[in-house]
Design a protein around this motif. Structure first.
Motif, mmCIF file in Angstrom:
data_model
loop_
_atom_site.group_PDB
_atom_site.id
_atom_site.type_symbol
_atom_site.label_atom_id
_atom_site.label_comp_id
_atom_site.label_asym_id
_atom_site.label_seq_id
_atom_site.Cartn_x
_atom_site.Cartn_y
_atom_site.Cartn_z
ATOM 1 N N LEU A 105 0.863 -0.950 0.163
ATOM 2 C CA LEU A 105 0.237 0.116 -0.073
ATOM 3 C C LEU A 105 0.489 1.445 -0.182
ATOM 4 O O LEU A 105 1.680 0.977 0.860
ATOM 5 C CB LEU A 105 -1.105 -0.170 1.531
ATOM 6 C CG LEU A 105 -1.737 1.407 1.601
ATOM 7 C CD1 LEU A 105 -3.409 0.657 0.140
ATOM 8 C CD2 LEU A 105 -2.725 1.511 2.586
ATOM 9 N N VAL A 106 0.776 2.121 -0.538
ATOM 10 C CA VAL A 106 1.068 3.533 -1.024
ATOM 11 C C VAL A 106 0.183 4.486 -0.795
ATOM 12 O O VAL A 106 -0.654 4.759 -1.422
ATOM 13 C CB VAL A 106 2.135 3.303 -2.298
ATOM 14 C CG1 VAL A 106 3.126 4.275 -2.766
ATOM 15 C CG2 VAL A 106 3.031 2.034 -2.642
ATOM 16 N N ALA A 107 0.451 5.492 -0.324
ATOM 17 C CA ALA A 107 0.118 6.991 0.011
ATOM 18 C C ALA A 107 1.020 7.915 -0.446
ATOM 19 O O ALA A 107 2.146 8.023 -0.596
ATOM 20 C CB ALA A 107 0.425 6.748 1.384
ATOM 21 N N SER A 108 0.642 9.050 -1.726
ATOM 22 C CA SER A 108 1.658 9.650 -2.143
ATOM 23 C C SER A 108 0.834 11.123 -2.203
ATOM 24 O O SER A 108 -0.306 10.606 -2.218
ATOM 25 C CB SER A 108 1.712 8.880 -3.336
ATOM 26 O OG SER A 108 0.352 9.118 -4.547
ATOM 27 N N THR A 153 -3.575 10.197 -1.850
ATOM 28 C CA THR A 153 -4.023 9.055 -2.331
ATOM 29 C C THR A 153 -3.329 8.176 -2.549
ATOM 30 O O THR A 153 -1.767 7.979 -2.267
ATOM 31 C CB THR A 153 -3.663 9.694 -4.147
ATOM 32 O OG1 THR A 153 -3.594 10.446 -5.275
ATOM 33 C CG2 THR A 153 -4.013 8.291 -5.014
ATOM 34 N N LEU A 154 -4.126 7.281 -2.321
ATOM 35 C CA LEU A 154 -4.124 5.202 -1.660
ATOM 36 C C LEU A 154 -3.423 4.531 -3.130
ATOM 37 O O LEU A 154 -4.935 4.560 -3.583
ATOM 38 C CB LEU A 154 -4.987 4.815 -1.018
ATOM 39 C CG LEU A 154 -5.043 5.817 0.556
ATOM 40 C CD1 LEU A 154 -6.112 5.039 1.187
ATOM 41 C CD2 LEU A 154 -3.327 5.723 1.424
ATOM 42 N N THR A 155 -2.774 3.690 -3.294
ATOM 43 C CA THR A 155 -2.724 3.545 -3.860
ATOM 44 C C THR A 155 -2.296 1.991 -3.816
ATOM 45 O O THR A 155 -1.715 1.259 -2.666
ATOM 46 C CB THR A 155 -1.834 3.479 -4.988
ATOM 47 O OG1 THR A 155 -1.473 4.728 -5.641
ATOM 48 C CG2 THR A 155 -1.112 2.012 -6.339
ATOM 49 N N LEU A 156 -2.796 0.849 -3.897
ATOM 50 C CA LEU A 156 -2.743 -0.632 -3.356
ATOM 51 C C LEU A 156 -2.134 -1.209 -4.689
ATOM 52 O O LEU A 156 -2.775 -1.947 -5.980
ATOM 53 C CB LEU A 156 -4.195 -1.473 -3.308
ATOM 54 C CG LEU A 156 -4.284 -2.833 -3.076
ATOM 55 C CD1 LEU A 156 -3.647 -3.239 -1.023
ATOM 56 C CD2 LEU A 156 -5.441 -3.183 -3.048
ATOM 57 N N LEU A 157 -1.075 -2.431 -4.749
ATOM 58 C CA LEU A 157 -0.063 -2.622 -5.474
ATOM 59 C C LEU A 157 -0.397 -4.257 -4.903
ATOM 60 O O LEU A 157 0.124 -4.641 -3.655
ATOM 61 C CB LEU A 157 1.259 -2.114 -5.686
ATOM 62 C CG LEU A 157 1.134 -1.540 -5.423
ATOM 63 C CD1 LEU A 157 2.983 -0.726 -5.484
ATOM 64 C CD2 LEU A 157 0.877 -0.853 -7.131
#
Length: 293
Positions: A182-185, A263-267
Protein backbone atom coordinates in the motif's frame (compact mmCIF):
# COMPACT_ATOMS: atom_id res chain seq x y z
CA UNK A 1 1.84 -21.56 16.52
CA UNK A 2 3.93 -18.53 17.41
CA UNK A 3 3.22 -16.48 20.47
CA UNK A 4 1.34 -13.22 20.04
CA UNK A 5 3.32 -10.11 20.77
CA UNK A 6 2.22 -8.45 23.98
CA UNK A 7 0.05 -5.69 22.42
CA UNK A 8 -1.80 -8.16 20.21
CA UNK A 9 -2.25 -10.73 22.96
CA UNK A 10 -3.59 -8.10 25.35
CA UNK A 11 -6.03 -6.70 22.80
CA UNK A 12 -7.22 -10.22 22.00
CA UNK A 13 -7.94 -10.88 25.67
CA UNK A 14 -10.13 -7.77 25.82
CA UNK A 15 -11.83 -8.75 22.55
CA UNK A 16 -12.60 -12.22 23.92
CA UNK A 17 -14.27 -10.57 26.91
CA UNK A 18 -16.33 -8.33 24.61
CA UNK A 19 -17.38 -11.35 22.56
CA UNK A 20 -18.69 -13.06 25.68
CA UNK A 21 -20.56 -10.00 26.91
CA UNK A 22 -21.82 -8.49 23.65
CA UNK A 23 -21.60 -11.32 21.13
CA UNK A 24 -19.63 -11.44 17.88
CA UNK A 25 -21.76 -8.85 16.06
CA UNK A 26 -20.61 -5.98 18.29
CA UNK A 27 -18.88 -3.61 15.91
CA UNK A 28 -17.80 -0.89 15.81
CA UNK A 29 -16.22 -1.05 19.27
CA UNK A 30 -17.45 1.67 21.64
CA UNK A 31 -13.88 2.55 22.49
CA UNK A 32 -14.71 5.52 24.76
CA UNK A 33 -16.97 3.46 27.00
CA UNK A 34 -14.59 0.50 26.85
CA UNK A 35 -11.59 2.56 27.97
CA UNK A 36 -13.46 3.93 30.96
CA UNK A 37 -15.40 0.82 32.00
CA UNK A 38 -12.53 -1.62 31.56
CA UNK A 39 -10.01 0.55 33.40
CA UNK A 40 -12.43 1.18 36.28
CA UNK A 41 -13.16 -2.55 36.60
CA UNK A 42 -9.53 -3.69 36.49
CA UNK A 43 -7.36 -0.89 37.89
CA UNK A 44 -7.01 1.32 40.93
CA UNK A 45 -5.98 4.22 38.66
CA UNK A 46 -8.72 4.24 35.99
CA UNK A 47 -9.39 6.40 32.97
CA UNK A 48 -12.05 8.83 34.17
CA UNK A 49 -12.26 11.24 31.22
CA UNK A 50 -12.11 10.96 27.43
CA UNK A 51 -12.22 14.46 25.98
CA UNK A 52 -12.12 15.76 22.41
CA UNK A 53 -10.54 19.11 21.62
CA UNK A 54 -9.21 20.93 18.57
CA UNK A 55 -5.43 20.93 18.13
CA UNK A 56 -3.00 21.68 15.34
CA UNK A 57 0.06 19.75 16.42
CA UNK A 58 -0.88 16.34 17.79
CA UNK A 59 -3.38 13.50 17.54
CA UNK A 60 -3.95 12.61 21.15
CA UNK A 61 -2.66 12.40 24.69
CA UNK A 62 -2.84 10.13 27.72
CA UNK A 63 -2.13 11.97 30.95
CA UNK A 64 -2.13 11.05 34.64
CA UNK A 65 -3.55 13.30 37.37
CA UNK A 66 -1.16 15.01 39.76
CA UNK A 67 -1.65 12.30 42.38
CA UNK A 68 -1.49 9.54 39.72
CA UNK A 69 -4.84 8.16 40.87
CA UNK A 70 -6.62 8.58 37.53
CA UNK A 71 -5.97 9.14 33.84
CA UNK A 72 -7.43 11.21 31.01
CA UNK A 73 -7.44 10.67 27.25
CA UNK A 74 -7.53 13.73 24.99
CA UNK A 75 -8.03 13.35 21.24
CA UNK A 76 -7.98 15.77 18.32
CA UNK A 77 -11.44 16.55 16.92
CA UNK A 78 -9.96 18.06 13.75
CA UNK A 79 -9.51 14.60 12.26
CA UNK A 80 -12.13 12.29 10.78
CA UNK A 81 -14.25 10.18 13.11
CA UNK A 82 -12.38 7.02 12.16
CA UNK A 83 -9.04 8.59 12.94
CA UNK A 84 -10.36 9.93 16.24
CA UNK A 85 -11.50 6.46 17.26
CA UNK A 86 -8.14 4.97 16.36
CA UNK A 87 -6.41 7.68 18.38
CA UNK A 88 -8.54 6.90 21.45
CA UNK A 89 -7.75 3.19 21.05
CA UNK A 90 -4.06 4.08 20.65
CA UNK A 91 -4.06 6.08 23.90
CA UNK A 92 -5.99 3.26 25.61
CA UNK A 93 -3.16 1.01 24.44
CA UNK A 94 -0.63 3.27 26.14
CA UNK A 95 -2.71 3.05 29.31
CA UNK A 96 -2.90 -0.75 29.25
CA UNK A 97 0.68 -1.38 28.16
CA UNK A 98 2.83 1.54 29.26
CA UNK A 99 1.37 3.62 32.08
CA UNK A 100 3.89 2.17 34.55
CA UNK A 101 6.69 3.58 32.37
CA UNK A 102 5.69 7.25 32.26
CA UNK A 103 2.93 9.63 33.30
CA UNK A 104 2.19 11.35 29.98
CA UNK A 105 2.05 10.29 26.36
CA UNK A 106 1.69 13.03 23.76
CA UNK A 107 1.27 11.44 20.35
CA UNK A 108 1.84 13.53 17.24
CA UNK A 109 0.76 12.69 13.73
CA UNK A 110 4.34 11.89 12.76
CA UNK A 111 5.01 8.32 11.77
CA UNK A 112 5.99 6.04 14.61
CA UNK A 113 8.98 4.83 12.60
CA UNK A 114 10.46 8.33 12.56
CA UNK A 115 10.78 8.31 16.32
CA UNK A 116 13.83 6.75 17.92
CA UNK A 117 14.57 4.41 20.79
CA UNK A 118 11.95 3.64 23.40
CA UNK A 119 9.40 6.17 22.10
CA UNK A 120 9.32 4.47 18.71
CA UNK A 121 8.71 1.06 20.30
CA UNK A 122 5.94 2.40 22.53
CA UNK A 123 4.16 4.09 19.63
CA UNK A 124 4.39 0.98 17.49
CA UNK A 125 2.98 -1.17 20.29
CA UNK A 126 0.09 1.25 20.88
CA UNK A 127 -0.72 1.16 17.14
CA UNK A 128 -0.68 -2.65 17.14
CA UNK A 129 -2.97 -2.73 20.16
CA UNK A 130 -5.42 -0.26 18.59
CA UNK A 131 -5.59 -2.13 15.28
CA UNK A 132 -6.21 -5.47 16.97
CA UNK A 133 -8.78 -4.04 19.39
CA UNK A 134 -10.83 -2.26 16.71
CA UNK A 135 -10.38 -4.90 13.98
CA UNK A 136 -9.80 -8.30 15.64
CA UNK A 137 -8.06 -10.65 13.26
CA UNK A 138 -10.55 -13.51 13.64
CA UNK A 139 -13.54 -11.35 12.68
CA UNK A 140 -11.50 -9.49 10.07
CA UNK A 141 -10.58 -12.72 8.28
CA UNK A 142 -14.23 -13.74 8.19
CA UNK A 143 -15.15 -10.45 6.51
CA UNK A 144 -12.49 -10.72 3.79
CA UNK A 145 -12.82 -14.45 3.06
CA UNK A 146 -13.35 -14.97 -0.68
CA UNK A 147 -13.85 -11.22 -1.17
CA UNK A 148 -12.09 -9.40 -4.00
CA UNK A 149 -9.43 -7.08 -2.56
CA UNK A 150 -9.74 -3.41 -3.34
CA UNK A 151 -11.05 -0.14 -2.04
CA UNK A 152 -14.71 -1.16 -2.20
CA UNK A 153 -13.93 -3.94 0.26
CA UNK A 154 -11.79 -1.60 2.36
CA UNK A 155 -14.67 0.90 2.52
CA UNK A 156 -17.01 -1.83 3.79
CA UNK A 157 -14.44 -2.82 6.41
CA UNK A 158 -13.94 0.80 7.44
CA UNK A 159 -17.70 1.17 7.98
CA UNK A 160 -17.99 -2.08 9.95
CA UNK A 161 -15.15 -1.24 12.31
CA UNK A 162 -15.60 2.53 12.44
CA UNK A 163 -12.08 3.25 11.22
CA UNK A 164 -10.55 5.20 8.36
CA UNK A 165 -10.17 3.75 4.88
CA UNK A 166 -6.40 3.86 5.40
CA UNK A 167 -6.59 1.89 8.65
CA UNK A 168 -8.80 -0.78 7.04
CA UNK A 169 -6.46 -1.05 4.04
CA UNK A 170 -3.39 -1.35 6.26
CA UNK A 171 -5.10 -4.05 8.29
CA UNK A 172 -5.91 -5.99 5.14
CA UNK A 173 -2.31 -5.64 3.98
CA UNK A 174 -1.11 -7.23 7.21
CA UNK A 175 -3.64 -10.08 7.24
CA UNK A 176 -3.51 -11.22 3.61
CA UNK A 177 -0.97 -13.93 2.70
CA UNK A 178 -0.57 -12.56 -0.81
CA UNK A 179 2.20 -10.15 -1.78
CA UNK A 180 0.68 -6.71 -1.34
CA UNK A 181 1.92 -3.15 -0.95
CA UNK A 182 0.00 0.00 0.00
CA UNK A 183 1.42 3.36 -1.08
CA UNK A 184 0.30 6.83 0.03
CA UNK A 185 1.38 9.64 -2.26
CA UNK A 186 0.96 13.31 -2.94
CA UNK A 187 2.02 15.36 -5.99
CA UNK A 188 3.69 12.35 -7.58
CA UNK A 189 5.88 11.40 -4.60
CA UNK A 190 5.48 8.72 -1.95
CA UNK A 191 4.61 9.82 1.57
CA UNK A 192 4.88 6.30 2.96
CA UNK A 193 4.60 2.70 1.83
CA UNK A 194 3.61 -0.45 3.68
CA UNK A 195 4.61 -3.92 2.44
CA UNK A 196 3.30 -7.03 4.11
CA UNK A 197 5.65 -9.84 5.09
CA UNK A 198 5.29 -11.77 1.83
CA UNK A 199 6.09 -8.68 -0.27
CA UNK A 200 8.91 -7.57 2.03
CA UNK A 201 10.66 -10.93 1.89
CA UNK A 202 10.63 -10.82 -1.92
CA UNK A 203 12.17 -7.34 -1.97
CA UNK A 204 8.94 -5.53 -2.93
CA UNK A 205 9.45 -2.66 -0.52
CA UNK A 206 10.03 1.09 -0.68
CA UNK A 207 12.49 2.67 1.75
CA UNK A 208 10.50 5.89 2.14
CA UNK A 209 11.93 6.68 5.56
CA UNK A 210 15.39 7.33 4.13
CA UNK A 211 14.62 8.33 0.55
CA UNK A 212 12.38 10.62 -1.48
CA UNK A 213 10.75 8.29 -4.00
CA UNK A 214 8.88 9.43 -7.10
CA UNK A 215 5.97 7.42 -8.45
CA UNK A 216 6.56 5.63 -11.76
CA UNK A 217 5.28 7.44 -14.85
CA UNK A 218 2.73 4.69 -15.48
CA UNK A 219 1.18 5.01 -11.99
CA UNK A 220 -2.51 5.84 -11.92
CA UNK A 221 -1.91 8.50 -9.28
CA UNK A 222 0.10 10.65 -11.71
CA UNK A 223 -2.19 10.24 -14.72
CA UNK A 224 -4.61 13.14 -15.10
CA UNK A 225 -7.25 11.01 -16.84
CA UNK A 226 -7.58 8.63 -13.86
CA UNK A 227 -10.97 8.93 -12.12
CA UNK A 228 -10.95 9.82 -8.44
CA UNK A 229 -12.14 6.48 -7.09
CA UNK A 230 -11.24 2.92 -7.90
CA UNK A 231 -9.03 3.33 -10.97
CA UNK A 232 -7.51 -0.03 -11.85
CA UNK A 233 -4.92 -1.35 -14.26
CA UNK A 234 -2.70 -4.36 -14.84
CA UNK A 235 0.90 -3.45 -15.68
CA UNK A 236 4.36 -5.08 -15.64
CA UNK A 237 5.49 -5.42 -12.04
CA UNK A 238 8.93 -4.01 -12.80
CA UNK A 239 7.36 -0.59 -13.48
CA UNK A 240 7.09 -0.34 -9.70
CA UNK A 241 9.75 -2.81 -8.56
CA UNK A 242 12.83 -2.99 -10.75
CA UNK A 243 13.87 -6.40 -9.39
CA UNK A 244 10.63 -8.08 -10.46
CA UNK A 245 10.75 -10.37 -13.49
CA UNK A 246 9.81 -8.51 -16.72
CA UNK A 247 7.10 -11.06 -17.54
CA UNK A 248 5.27 -10.66 -14.24
CA UNK A 249 2.30 -8.30 -13.96
CA UNK A 250 0.74 -6.67 -10.93
CA UNK A 251 -2.72 -5.24 -10.33
CA UNK A 252 -2.70 -1.58 -9.36
CA UNK A 253 -5.75 0.11 -7.83
CA UNK A 254 -5.92 3.77 -6.81
CA UNK A 255 -8.27 5.91 -4.77
CA UNK A 256 -8.22 9.66 -4.19
CA UNK A 257 -11.05 11.44 -2.41
CA UNK A 258 -11.54 14.90 -0.95
CA UNK A 259 -11.61 13.35 2.52
CA UNK A 260 -7.89 12.64 2.34
CA UNK A 261 -4.96 14.86 1.50
CA UNK A 262 -3.13 12.02 -0.22
CA UNK A 263 -3.76 9.25 -2.73
CA UNK A 264 -3.76 5.56 -1.83
CA UNK A 265 -2.49 2.96 -4.27
CA UNK A 266 -2.83 -0.78 -3.71
CA UNK A 267 -0.33 -3.01 -5.50
CA UNK A 268 -1.17 -6.72 -5.71
CA UNK A 269 1.75 -8.81 -6.87
CA UNK A 270 1.52 -12.42 -8.09
CA UNK A 271 3.02 -15.25 -6.11
CA UNK A 272 6.56 -15.73 -7.36
CA UNK A 273 6.22 -19.51 -7.67
CA UNK A 274 3.09 -19.09 -9.80
CA UNK A 275 4.65 -16.84 -12.40
CA UNK A 276 8.20 -17.97 -13.16
CA UNK A 277 11.28 -19.66 -11.77
CA UNK A 278 13.62 -17.08 -10.30
CA UNK A 279 16.99 -18.28 -9.02
CA UNK A 280 18.06 -15.00 -7.46
CA UNK A 281 18.12 -14.86 -3.67
CA UNK A 282 15.54 -12.83 -1.81
CA UNK A 283 16.91 -9.49 -0.68
CA UNK A 284 15.73 -7.87 2.54
CA UNK A 285 16.20 -4.16 2.38
CA UNK A 286 17.69 -2.59 5.48
CA UNK A 287 14.88 -0.08 5.95
CA UNK A 288 11.64 -1.13 7.55
CA UNK A 289 8.47 0.06 5.90
CA UNK A 290 6.62 2.79 7.73
CA UNK A 291 3.07 4.08 7.93
CA UNK A 292 0.70 6.14 9.95
CA UNK A 293 -3.06 5.86 10.41
Amino acid sequence: MSQFKRPVRTANQISAMLNQVLGPDRFPVDVVRLAQDYSQATSADPITKVVGESFDDFDGMLKASSDQSKWMIIYNTNWTEGRQRFTIAHEFGHYILHRKDQLQFKCTNSRASEKVGVDRDLEKEADEFAAELLMPVDDFRQQIYNEEPGFELFSELAERYGVSLTAAALRWIKVTPKRAVLVASRDGFMLWASSNQAAYKSGAVFATRKNTIELPESALAVREESPAYGSKQTIPAHHWFENEHPELELIETMVATEQYDYTLTLLLLPDIDDGYDDDREDELLEDTVSHFI
